[in-house]
Design an enzyme around this catalytic site. Sequence first.
Site, mmCIF file in Angstrom:
data_model
loop_
_atom_site.group_PDB
_atom_site.id
_atom_site.type_symbol
_atom_site.label_atom_id
_atom_site.label_comp_id
_atom_site.label_asym_id
_atom_site.label_seq_id
_atom_site.Cartn_x
_atom_site.Cartn_y
_atom_site.Cartn_z
ATOM 1 N N HIS A 150 8.882 17.058 21.053
ATOM 2 C CA HIS A 150 8.103 18.233 20.650
ATOM 3 C C HIS A 150 7.332 18.806 21.835
ATOM 4 C CE1 HIS A 150 8.838 15.759 17.112
ATOM 5 N NE2 HIS A 150 8.696 16.834 16.375
ATOM 6 N N HIS A 162 -1.536 3.517 -16.507
ATOM 7 C CA HIS A 162 -2.391 2.629 -15.720
ATOM 8 C C HIS A 162 -1.778 1.246 -15.501
ATOM 9 C CE1 HIS A 162 -5.179 5.813 -16.302
ATOM 10 N NE2 HIS A 162 -6.244 5.139 -15.886
ATOM 11 N N ARG A 186 -10.356 -10.711 -11.143
ATOM 12 C CA ARG A 186 -11.217 -9.728 -10.455
ATOM 13 C C ARG A 186 -12.638 -10.265 -10.346
ATOM 14 N NH1 ARG A 186 -13.040 -5.073 -14.741
ATOM 15 N NH2 ARG A 186 -12.751 -6.322 -16.608
ATOM 16 N N GLU A 194 -8.018 7.595 -2.972
ATOM 17 C CA GLU A 194 -7.376 6.321 -2.611
ATOM 18 C C GLU A 194 -6.710 6.373 -1.231
ATOM 19 O OE1 GLU A 194 -6.804 8.010 -5.432
ATOM 20 O OE2 GLU A 194 -7.869 6.793 -6.918
ATOM 21 N N ASP A 226 -5.350 1.032 -21.831
ATOM 22 C CA ASP A 226 -5.218 2.241 -21.007
ATOM 23 C C ASP A 226 -3.771 2.725 -20.932
ATOM 24 O OD1 ASP A 226 -7.771 3.024 -20.471
ATOM 25 O OD2 ASP A 226 -7.939 1.947 -18.564
ATOM 26 N N HIS A 254 8.522 24.150 18.508
ATOM 27 C CA HIS A 254 7.863 23.008 17.867
ATOM 28 C C HIS A 254 8.516 21.666 18.185
ATOM 29 C CE1 HIS A 254 6.278 20.324 14.754
ATOM 30 N NE2 HIS A 254 7.539 19.981 14.573
HETATM 31 C C1 TPP Z 1 3.225 13.401 6.361
HETATM 32 C C2 TPP Z 1 4.203 14.131 7.209
HETATM 33 N N1 TPP Z 1 5.027 15.038 6.661
HETATM 34 C C3 TPP Z 1 5.937 15.688 7.414
HETATM 35 C C4 TPP Z 1 6.046 15.441 8.744
HETATM 36 C C5 TPP Z 1 7.105 16.131 9.581
HETATM 37 N N2 TPP Z 1 6.455 17.126 10.485
HETATM 38 C C6 TPP Z 1 6.177 16.838 11.743
HETATM 39 S S1 TPP Z 1 5.379 18.081 12.534
HETATM 40 C C7 TPP Z 1 5.433 19.054 11.164
HETATM 41 C C8 TPP Z 1 4.839 20.437 11.187
HETATM 42 C C9 TPP Z 1 3.484 20.371 11.661
HETATM 43 O O1 TPP Z 1 2.948 21.613 11.891
HETATM 44 P P1 TPP Z 1 1.731 21.700 12.890
HETATM 45 O O2 TPP Z 1 0.797 20.611 12.639
HETATM 46 O O3 TPP Z 1 1.207 23.095 12.786
HETATM 47 O O4 TPP Z 1 2.384 21.438 14.290
HETATM 48 P P2 TPP Z 1 2.833 22.466 15.420
HETATM 49 O O5 TPP Z 1 4.197 22.928 15.065
HETATM 50 O O6 TPP Z 1 1.851 23.562 15.444
HETATM 51 O O7 TPP Z 1 2.818 21.636 16.649
HETATM 52 C C10 TPP Z 1 6.054 18.381 10.108
HETATM 53 C C11 TPP Z 1 6.269 18.978 8.775
HETATM 54 C C12 TPP Z 1 5.172 14.479 9.289
HETATM 55 N N3 TPP Z 1 5.208 14.152 10.578
HETATM 56 N N4 TPP Z 1 4.257 13.873 8.511
#
Ligand code: TPP
Length: 678
Positions: A39, A490, A374, A428, A486, A277
């Site tokens: 990236h 649950h 618990r 959580e 519950d 990206h």
């Molecule tokens: C929980 C999660 N879901 C999906 C991804 C896959 N993913 C990696 S980067 C990204 C987009 C992120 O956008 P942004 O934070 O704006 O990054 P930029 O392109 O601006 O560097 C996604 C969907 C991930 N790494 N983690």
Amino acid sequence: MTSTAATLKSKPESASRTDIANAIRALAMDAVQKANSGHPGMPMGMAEIADVLWRQHLRHNPANPKWADRDRFVLSNGHGSMLLYALLHLTGYDLPIEELKNFRQLHSKTPGHPEYGMTVGIETTTGPLGQGISNAIGMAIAERALSAHFNRPGLDIVNHHTYVFLGDGCLMEGISHESCALAGTLGLGKLIALYDDNGISIDSEKGNIKSWFTDDTPKRFEAYGWHVIPNVDGHNVDAVEAAIQKAKAVTDKPSLICCKTVIGKGAPKKAGTGHAHGAPLGDDEIAATRQVIGWPYPPFEIPPAVYAAWDARAKGAQLETEWNRKFASYEKSHPDLAREFKRRMTGELPVNFSANSASIVAKTHEKAETVATRKASQNAIEALAPALPELIGGSADLTGSNLTWWSGSKAISKDDAGGNYLFYGVREFGMSAIMNGLALHGGFIPYGATFLTFSDYARNALRMAALMKIRSLFVYTHDSIGLGEDGPTHQPIEHLSSLRLIPNLDVWRPCDTVESTAAWVAAITRSDGPSVLVFSRQNLPFQQRDERQIAAIRRGAYVLLDVASPKAVLIATGSEVQLAVEAQKLLAAKNIPVRVVSMPSTTVFDRQDEAYRKTVLPDGIKRVAIEAGVTDFWRKYVGLEGKVIGIDRFGESAPAGQLFKFFGLTAENIANAVREII
Ligand SMILES: Cc1ncc(C[n+]2csc(CCOP(=O)(O)OP(=O)(O)O)c2C)c(N)n1
Ligand SMILES: [Mg+2]
């Protein structure tokens, strides 16, 4: 930086501010290109922000990445890992250029996303978006709580900032709401987050982020109680500098600096587009970028003046020396506290912990109580915690059900950080990632609780704790249909088995007070990974054991009731151990001798040597496993010729006693199953 320059033989020409940031751009685009994966856009877009933060603010010592009072830095948008690797390399950490050339290759120190424990200077593993910022919030809580415990007038041995980079993705993730809201409530003034507001996420390749992300982020964070600095030009070093100074000046609220940036800045065709990206820019675009940004040097070559401008070794050594001096006076005036601070930061347990905990387990056995596990868990905390000030508890709004509060519990609040308990609210996932941050910071062993069925909400944070090999203790009560009325929403069914599938996560489901206490001791003692402690809502009968059996609990499974020449082995966990014990009696009355094995932790048992495993589960004797949950998992112990008595559907709302009968979890059924297979 003058002291750094002085260490070089001939003072190099000083580097231009543009070149300083461009070093990051070049390293990122070239490493991603060489790996043909990665990236480049985020590092190229955050280069100036990184320059200002790392060269002008971050207090760290590249020669000692574990210096206790260093500022913490978390790259929550972990896909931009090359930014962090470039920073660690340029500032003088033990991360040579060869490692950057090996970006994303097997056994390099530069894996796809930053990994804690793999590369020096990485504070937490990031990549799963939204968790880095939440870990950072845990670190900032740790800093506040530790400073309240240890600092003395004129001797603030704990006094550092936590800085975070995060992007649109982190802010879209729900966990960012959970943890950032709590950070605002707690007024974490030394937490400073820098938001890479570039208007791009992955689907921007096909459409505009405004089609899926239109939050007013500044207003959102103001509503949480943060100090927000909007509209900062992230490519203007003076603007970023002014913003960080403003953020540092506000000490009663966390700060969010919203930096407008251009993803892939410098790349003539791909900057500002989704194409920057997560893919190599390509040779032509890289060559064109070199022209645009004025970087004539070949890949992985950094001019000495640029290295010198980044080099943080001399300043880092000086900062740590100053702190060491302060700590030396602290040691003189407060020797006991100083010793305790060192112990806690290294994560060592008190010297007498092992002996004390063994006697606590033995005493629990003497009491022979029949209570819910618990409650047994709460009694265990009550007995163990006075000698373990590093225990920091909490619950996601179920304190009275989880029984995680003990007589020494004191809440941590905005006005008083001197406590040892966090009311996490109904959060959580946020709780679990914050716990990981507390563990990563050092000085604390966090435990946090909810109902077992809601472990699903937290699951990826458990996975991250296991991956990072850190000591987070996840406490889950209401462990089965035994919670009763519950109902199926649950009642956990698949949870125990599915948690056991996470590598390096120890899962404990004790059957009585003694196993509950032993499980707590095992989880606290384990320094190379997290543990899950699962407890019942309903009372479970005390089981009699001898000393050898008590000692064997820590091996995950042991023979609880033995007979000569058993015809079958019953294996049970938690509330089903009592059923196995009853079934054994029914069978004995019919002259069918069976052995009962209690297996509070399959994960721990699986790690034992083969000889031990065979003494518990000998070859050639058929087995029946009993657990109030899905049956598939137990096939690995009983084989195809054995039987599993469990529940492969969702539960029902009814009193617990009726449910056990309805689902066939009875001593009679177990006895019948044995008769069928022998
Ligand atoms: C929980 C999660 N879901 C999906 C991804 C896959 N993913 C990696 S980067 C990204 C987009 C992120 O956008 P942004 O934070 O704006 O990054 P930029 O392109 O601006 O560097 C996604 C969907 C991930 N790494 N983690
Ligand atoms: Mg973005």
